[in-house]
Design an enzyme around this catalytic site. Structure first.
Site, PDB file in Angstrom:
ATOM      1  N   CYS A  49      -1.385 -11.886  -2.922  1.00  0.00           N
ATOM      2  CA  CYS A  49      -1.433 -10.433  -3.144  1.00  0.00           C
ATOM      3  C   CYS A  49      -2.507  -9.755  -2.303  1.00  0.00           C
ATOM      4  O   CYS A  49      -2.881  -8.606  -2.556  1.00  0.00           O
ATOM      5  CB  CYS A  49      -1.630 -10.107  -4.623  1.00  0.00           C
ATOM      6  SG  CYS A  49      -0.385 -10.844  -5.690  1.00  0.00           S
TER       7      CYS A  49
ATOM      8  N   ARG B 203       9.360  -4.166  -1.102  1.00  0.00           N
ATOM      9  CA  ARG B 203       8.743  -4.062  -2.424  1.00  0.00           C
ATOM     10  C   ARG B 203       7.283  -3.692  -2.243  1.00  0.00           C
ATOM     11  O   ARG B 203       6.719  -3.798  -1.152  1.00  0.00           O
ATOM     12  CB  ARG B 203       8.831  -5.389  -3.190  1.00  0.00           C
ATOM     13  CG  ARG B 203       8.121  -6.540  -2.510  1.00  0.00           C
ATOM     14  CD  ARG B 203       7.750  -7.661  -3.457  1.00  0.00           C
ATOM     15  NE  ARG B 203       7.210  -8.817  -2.745  1.00  0.00           N
ATOM     16  CZ  ARG B 203       5.972  -8.930  -2.316  1.00  0.00           C
ATOM     17  NH1 ARG B 203       5.110  -7.951  -2.489  1.00  0.00           N
ATOM     18  NH2 ARG B 203       5.571 -10.030  -1.680  1.00  0.00           N
TER      19      ARG B 203
ATOM     20  N   GLY C 236       3.184  -4.150  -2.765  1.00  0.00           N
ATOM     21  CA  GLY C 236       2.305  -5.308  -2.744  1.00  0.00           C
ATOM     22  C   GLY C 236       2.192  -5.966  -1.385  1.00  0.00           C
ATOM     23  O   GLY C 236       2.760  -5.518  -0.392  1.00  0.00           O
ATOM     24  N   ASP C 237       1.466  -7.062  -1.351  1.00  0.00           N
ATOM     25  CA  ASP C 237       1.137  -7.775  -0.120  1.00  0.00           C
ATOM     26  C   ASP C 237       2.010  -9.027  -0.010  1.00  0.00           C
ATOM     27  O   ASP C 237       3.221  -8.944  -0.111  1.00  0.00           O
ATOM     28  CB  ASP C 237      -0.366  -8.093  -0.115  1.00  0.00           C
ATOM     29  CG  ASP C 237      -0.929  -8.318   1.273  1.00  0.00           C
ATOM     30  OD1 ASP C 237      -0.565  -9.321   1.898  1.00  0.00           O
ATOM     31  OD2 ASP C 237      -1.742  -7.484   1.723  1.00  0.00           O
TER      32      ASP C 237
ATOM     33  N   GLY D 156      10.340  -7.203  -8.926  1.00  0.00           N
ATOM     34  CA  GLY D 156       9.834  -7.312 -10.285  1.00  0.00           C
ATOM     35  C   GLY D 156       8.562  -8.109 -10.432  1.00  0.00           C
ATOM     36  O   GLY D 156       7.527  -7.765  -9.874  1.00  0.00           O
TER      37      GLY D 156
ATOM     38  N   GLY E  41       5.451  -6.799  -8.172  1.00  0.00           N
ATOM     39  CA  GLY E  41       5.721  -6.004  -6.975  1.00  0.00           C
ATOM     40  C   GLY E  41       7.118  -5.446  -7.084  1.00  0.00           C
ATOM     41  O   GLY E  41       8.092  -6.202  -7.145  1.00  0.00           O
TER      42      GLY E  41
END
Length: 217
Positions: A181, A82, A84-85, A163, A152
């Site tokens: 994040c 996904r 993001g972090d 999601g 994400g």
């Protein structure tokens, strides 16, 4: 108890508390059915037990403990495809996984992200919480430093996975083992911490479902 409701070609499943691996497998199954034309667009609404997930953009240093230590502290750990972090999911946090065909919704990833944010902002407004977007950063914010929901997503051939996560009445201390994040200086807040009282989780879920149906139904 899990419940399912369908209207306007969009099915919403409220699943209660689901282990992360089980939810991930269900997403993959529903996405494959949607790809084959065998199932409807679906949104899963649920909670997870304590879990740390790393997205494609996760960077070293944004987790303050190694995986073995995280597991000893009661977190499951997953690396997933996904955006993001690193983030945390757990009890008291509403997680939403839309399995949508974006070709039916404008074929525009940025538009999709803004629609998710808008739905959460609308739902929060119903509880008297003035949330907003933050330029250049996904998610839902109260101001430049306080974040109440993370987003994400994953995408394959315009079909969505993963999601959002909305902090309802979760234990915010569970974020302490990560830099949420990957954003230094950002403080995660919850609906309960903002309002000063706990909320009915089912009521929040219902308001979010209504907002998502308005956005994607």
């Amino acid at each position: 108890m899990a419940t399912v409701s369908a209207a306007d070609g969009l099915e919403v499943r409220r699943l209660g508390r689901v282990p992360y691996a089980d939810a991930l497998a269900l997403q993959e199954d529903l996405r494959a059915r949607l790809d084959r034309g065998e199932g409807p667009e679906t949104i899963l609404l649920l909670e997870h037990p304590d879990v740390i997930t790393y997205g494609r953009g996760a960077k070293d240093g944004n987790t303050l403990a190694v995986d073995t230590d995280l597991r000893r502290l009661g977190y499951e750990v997953y690396r997933v495809n996904r955006g993001g972090d690193v983030t945390w999911h757990g009890p008291g946090q509403l997680v939403g996984y839309p399995l949508l065909d974006l070709e039916r919704h404008g074929a525009d990833v940025h538009r999709y992200l803004r629609a998710l944010e808008g739905a959460l902002i609308d739902a929060l407004a119903g509880f008297g919480i003035a949330a907003r977007r933050r330029e250049k950063f996904a998610g839902v914010w109260l101001d430049e430093r306080r974040k109440i929901a993370s987003i994400g997503v994953g995408l394959r051939r315009w079909l969505t996975l993963h999601g959002f996560a909305l902090n309802v009445s979760c234990d915010l201390a569970r974020f302490d083992v990560i830099v949420p994040c990957g954003l230094t200086g950002v403080r995660m807040v919850s609906m309960a911490s903002v309002l000063g009282h706990d909320l009915d989780f089912a009521e929040v879920t219902g308001r979010v479902e209504d907002a998502l149906r308005k956005a994607f139904g």
